[in-house]
Enzyme design. Structure first.
Site, mmCIF file in Angstrom:
data_model
loop_
_atom_site.group_PDB
_atom_site.id
_atom_site.type_symbol
_atom_site.label_atom_id
_atom_site.label_comp_id
_atom_site.label_asym_id
_atom_site.label_seq_id
_atom_site.Cartn_x
_atom_site.Cartn_y
_atom_site.Cartn_z
ATOM 1 N N ARG A 281 0.953 -1.396 0.269
ATOM 2 C CA ARG A 281 -0.252 -0.103 0.137
ATOM 3 C C ARG A 281 0.944 0.945 0.138
ATOM 4 N NH1 ARG A 281 -4.939 -1.875 4.256
ATOM 5 N NH2 ARG A 281 -5.564 -3.064 3.095
ATOM 6 N N ARG A 296 1.499 1.198 10.343
ATOM 7 C CA ARG A 296 1.071 2.306 8.682
ATOM 8 C C ARG A 296 2.361 2.122 8.228
ATOM 9 N NH1 ARG A 296 -3.443 5.149 7.819
ATOM 10 N NH2 ARG A 296 -3.392 6.083 9.810
ATOM 11 N N GLU A 368 -6.618 0.363 14.747
ATOM 12 C CA GLU A 368 -7.777 -1.492 13.752
ATOM 13 C C GLU A 368 -6.439 -2.807 13.427
ATOM 14 O OE1 GLU A 368 -8.309 -2.739 9.043
ATOM 15 O OE2 GLU A 368 -9.231 -0.343 9.907
ATOM 16 N N SER A 371 -11.070 -6.147 9.587
ATOM 17 C CA SER A 371 -11.876 -5.401 9.060
ATOM 18 C C SER A 371 -13.185 -6.507 8.462
ATOM 19 C CB SER A 371 -11.373 -4.455 8.139
ATOM 20 O OG SER A 371 -12.410 -3.866 7.587
ATOM 21 N N ARG A 407 0.559 -5.658 11.371
ATOM 22 C CA ARG A 407 0.593 -5.117 12.243
ATOM 23 C C ARG A 407 -0.220 -5.299 13.736
ATOM 24 N NH1 ARG A 407 -4.596 -0.590 11.951
ATOM 25 N NH2 ARG A 407 -2.943 0.251 10.549
#
Length: 443
Positions: A281, A296, A368, A371, A407
């Site tokens: 990403r 991130r 988070e 999801s 993460r």
């Protein structure tokens, strides 16, 4: 992509969905207008095509009569009349042909406009989804152990990067050296911990009926767009321009394309898949946010669940995916909460999304970790994935959910750290690591 028939029948539902997302409602009327232009131009095109066939037949008939008259030695007056008639028929046929071509071009242009507009329209949110943006979520439940009181335990908690560097688990500096910022190495116990997490996730998915799939991490534009990742979030995707391929940010993309342009059999129930993949990403727009550590980053590992099911089964499957995510987090012995994500933070393909957020002690907040999204028929319609029903075929529903990601190391290290700098390994991961404690100098 939304079914245009549904949009015609209930445009207000589309407007309400756009309003809940905080997006432009006028696109609904623009779509309906484009659809009307397409339908009217297509109807006129079909009418003229039928007329063109009649005219072509008339030209053939008059040319046949002219040919016979010439062979039979008809007088000049009769031949002249027939030639005039033939010329007029050819002229009319030519004009009609030009009109047919123009209407065909208009119809194609209208279809292109309609498709473009439909591509810009996100999925309809499901009734009950909170309206608003990123901060307007609703907390549904809180689970796991109570967040630790480190002050009562007599020490100040360290953040995940300080812990990881002390134990030799993560090397950010060398990641920057060989790539750029937001890249990193996992090393020794860190690499093994990440691998243990992924293996447990895959095993858990298998035990719950998911078929494991090894997926491409490069996909073509059709697949990336079909999964809904080239709409409002295209700037977050890495593109290989020379090859016209995209690096995927989740194996959801490749799994969504697995049955593209197929009619699948759901007679025995949903098709459930799980994949471990490296994800990429660009994190566009996140500069200055979460620059420390691995919250991130540009590259990470993830185990993703993906489901194809009948539309009427989608909400039940969504609940199942959330239950699997919660089971994994419970095994990690982490404090976490479940939130119902607000409409404006869903992303284009999702009609509803639940996130599980793990407690991060040094930040004093939840972040988070998983999801799960119910995309209803949005992705499958774009990608042409259908099932056979008595009336013919219909578009299936698709759903996705996170079983584990890199993460999670953030929450694991911070929540299970000890005053002496070691980290307790959750019981569920110990068989994969062969130890119950991460220590300095471990491998």
């Amino acid at each position: 992509m939304i079914d245009i028939k549904v949009l015609r029948e209930n445009p207000q539902a589309a407007r309400d969905s756009q309003h809940a997302r905080g997006e432009d409602e006028r696109i609904v009327d623009a779509i309906l207008a484009a659809d009307e232009r397409r339908r009217s131009s297509l109807a006129e095109f079909e009418r003229l095509r039928a007329e063109q066939k009649t005219t072509s037949k008339a030209v053939g008939e008059v040319m046949g009569r002219l040919g016979k008259a010439k062979k039979s030695g008809a007088d000049a007056e009769e031949l002249s009349a027939l030639e005039t008639e033939a010329n007029e028929a050819r002229r009319a046929a030519g004009e009609l042909s030009d009109r047919v071509k123009a209407l065909e071009a208009t119809s194609i242009e209208a279809q292109t406009e309609l498709t473009t507009l439909l591509t810009r329209l996100p999925n309809f949110v499901i009734e009950g989804v909170p309206s608003g943006g990123e901060d307007d979520f609703v907390v549904l439940e809180t689970h796991g152990p109570q967040p630790r009181d480190f002050a009562a335990e007599g020490f100040e908690p360290k953040d995940h990067l300080e812990i990881a560097e002390h134990l030799g688990l993560i090397d950010m500096a060398r990641g920057v050296k060989v790539a750029e910022s937001r890249f990193y190495y996992t090393v020794g116990q860190g690499a093994r911990l990440e691998n243990a997490l992924m293996q447990l996730a895959l095993e858990t998915a298998y035990e719950n009926g998911f078929t494991q799939v090894g997926v491409p991490t490069l996909v073509n534009p059709t697949t990336m767009a079909g999964a809904g990742f080239l709409d409002s979030h295209a700037d977050e995707v890495y593109k290989l321009g020379t090859d016209e391929l995209y690096l995927t940010g989740t194996s959801e993309v490749a799994l969504a394309g697995f049955h593209a342009d197929e009619i699948i059999d759901l007679a025995d129930g949903p098709r459930r898949y799980a994949a471990l993949s490296t994800c990429y990403r660009r994190e566009a727009g996140s500069y200055g946010k979460d620059t420390r550590g691995i919250i991130r980053v540009h590259q990470f590992q993830k185990v993703e669940m993906f489901v194809y099911c009948r539309p009427e089964d989608a909400e039940n499957e969504h609940a199942r995916l959330l239950a699997h995510e919660r089971d994994m987090l419970d095994r990690m012995e982490l404090p976490y909460r479940v939130i119902d994500v607000a409409a404006g933070d869903l992303g284009g393909p999702a009609a509803r999304k639940f996130d599980c957020e793990g407690w991060v002690p040094t930040q004093g907040k939840y972040r988070e970790l998983t999801s799960t999204s119910n995309c209803t028929t949005f992705q499958a319609r774009r990608l042409g994935t259908r099932e056979r029903v008595p009336s013919g075929t219909r578009t299936v529903a698709t759903l996705n959910g996170t079983m584990a990601t890199t993460r999670w190391l953030v929450a694991l290290l911070e929540n299970h750290q000890q005053a002496d700098g070691t980290v307790v390994v959750p019981v569920a991961l110990r068989p994969y690591l062969g130890t119950d404690l991460l220590v300095p100098g471990g491998r």
